[in-house]
Design a protein around this motif. Structure first.
Motif, short mmCIF file in Angstrom:
data_model
loop_
_atom_site.label_atom_id
_atom_site.label_comp_id
_atom_site.label_asym_id
_atom_site.label_seq_id
_atom_site.Cartn_x
_atom_site.Cartn_y
_atom_site.Cartn_z
N ALA A 228 31.25 3.29 51.38
CA ALA A 228 30.47 4.14 52.28
C ALA A 228 30.28 5.52 51.66
CB ALA A 228 31.17 4.25 53.64
N ALA A 229 31.33 6.06 51.04
CA ALA A 229 31.23 7.37 50.41
C ALA A 229 30.30 7.32 49.20
CB ALA A 229 32.62 7.85 49.99
N ALA A 230 30.40 6.27 48.41
CA ALA A 230 29.56 6.15 47.22
C ALA A 230 28.09 6.05 47.59
CB ALA A 230 29.99 4.93 46.41
N GLU A 231 27.79 5.35 48.65
CA GLU A 231 26.39 5.21 49.08
C GLU A 231 25.80 6.57 49.45
OE1 GLU A 231 22.84 3.45 49.68
OE2 GLU A 231 24.65 2.49 48.87
N LEU A 232 26.58 7.40 50.13
CA LEU A 232 26.11 8.73 50.50
C LEU A 232 26.01 9.66 49.29
CD1 LEU A 232 28.19 9.13 53.76
CD2 LEU A 232 25.69 8.99 53.64
N ALA A 233 26.90 9.47 48.33
CA ALA A 233 26.91 10.33 47.15
C ALA A 233 25.89 9.90 46.10
CB ALA A 233 28.31 10.34 46.53
N ARG A 234 25.35 8.69 46.22
CA ARG A 234 24.47 8.14 45.18
C ARG A 234 23.37 9.11 44.71
NH1 ARG A 234 23.73 3.35 46.98
NH2 ARG A 234 24.56 2.06 45.30
N PRO A 235 22.67 9.83 45.61
CA PRO A 235 21.60 10.71 45.12
C PRO A 235 22.09 11.81 44.18
CG PRO A 235 21.39 10.36 47.49
CD PRO A 235 22.72 9.80 47.08
N HIS A 236 23.38 12.08 44.17
CA HIS A 236 23.93 13.17 43.36
C HIS A 236 24.62 12.67 42.10
CE1 HIS A 236 23.12 15.65 46.87
NE2 HIS A 236 23.72 14.72 47.58
N LEU A 237 24.63 11.37 41.90
CA LEU A 237 25.33 10.80 40.75
C LEU A 237 24.36 10.54 39.60
CD1 LEU A 237 27.56 8.21 42.68
CD2 LEU A 237 28.15 10.55 41.98
N ASN A 238 24.88 10.57 38.39
CA ASN A 238 24.05 10.37 37.21
C ASN A 238 23.84 8.90 36.89
OD1 ASN A 238 23.71 13.14 36.69
ND2 ASN A 238 25.72 13.24 35.70
#
Length: 296
Positions: A228-238
């Motif tokens: 769940a956290a990774a899905e929300l953070a996806r736009p900020h990941l390289n």
């Protein structure tokens, strides 16, 4: 029932200042005075002097020894912070007619499959030193102060600190793949949600006493939470996050962890009208704070 004071202007004294929960309590209420260890060491200092100086109407203990693995080799320190110190503080509050709220843990249960969700009356069986000292602390507090209220909660998280959430986000920021256990299940608790529940209880002229369970929303495994956290953070990941589900045997640790510590919080709703929080609503706030923008 606790015969607490009615002076709403009297301070709420929070033990702890830099922890996730203490920060959330201070952020939500201007009446909160938070004491860090430099001002009051729960394991060593005299609580009577602290209470006489601040003259609070209620104390919320948000301090604890929380290094689960570290406690295995430091039982004396864990016992002092999780049991002896809180019990002395509870006794001092009782002597001064000051309300006392204390935060405990889901780890007092052994998490045997098929036993959860646990009601407050369920048999406890701590599996590690941290959990045992927290459970002993519950008993010692209630022996010292029969008006105390103990709130058990699980997996507290916020935007800062050395939490599991920030550990996985740090790895994702670096483009590293993750392996996360999917056989440990409980209810994540967003620190501001838990803080609001405690402040709601603190505001009551009468409140229940004894042990209650706080539920932070729906149940999840650590893997579910990480996804769940990774899905929300996806736009900020390289790069695309890679998270693999594994069982606990992949990560041997000094302290054994319980597998399923889902808590039944119906008693808190019945006694105080406090419903479950919603960690899934809080998680976007945490991610937004981390990356300094709002995620819709």
């Amino acid at each position: 029932m606790t015969p607490d004071r009615t002076d709403a202007d009297a301070p709420i004294l929070v033990i702890g200042r830099t922890g996730q929960l203490a920060r959330a309590l201070a952020a939500q209420n201007d009446a909160v005075t938070a004491c860090g260890r430099d001002q009051f060491d729960l394991a060593q200092h005299d609580p009577a002097a602290l209470l006489d100086h601040h003259r609070p109407r209620i104390v919320i203990n948000a301090a604890a020894y929380t290094d689960v693995n570290g406690a295995e080799n430091d039982e004396l320190a864990a016992h002092a912070l999780n049991c002896t110190g809180p019990a002395r503080l509870a006794a001092a509050c009782k002597a001064r007619d000051v309300g006392f709220l204390h935060v405990s843990t889901d780890y007092v249960f052994d998490g045997t499959p098929g036993q959860a969700p646990y009601a407050e009356t369920a048999a406890t069986n701590p599996l590690n030193v941290y959990a045992r000292t927290k459970h002993e602390g519950e008993q010692a507090i209630l022996d010292a102060n029969d008006t105390a209220l103990i709130l058990r909660a699980a997996w507290i998280f916020d935007a800062r600190g050395g939490s599991f959430l920030n550990a996985i986000l740090n790895r994702l920021d670096q483009g590293q793949p993750l392996k996360v256990v999917d056989d440990q299940i409980s209810t994540p608790s967003w620190a501001p949600d838990l803080a609001q529940a405690l402040l709601t209880l603190a505001a009551r002229t009468k409140r229940p006493s004894g042990v209650f369970h706080y539920k932070g929303g729906d149940y999840a495994s650590w893997y579910d939470f990480a996804r769940a956290a990774a899905e929300l953070a996806r736009p900020h990941l390289n790069c695309e996050p890679v998270i693999e589900a594994v069982d606990s045997s992949a990560f041997p640790q000094a302290a054994e962890r319980p597998k399923d510590t889902r808590l039944d919080a119906q008693a808190l709703l019945d006694a105080a009208g406090i419903d479950a929080g919603d960690w899934r609503a809080g998680l976007p706030e945490v991610i937004a704070q981390r990356y300094e923008q709002r995620i819709g």
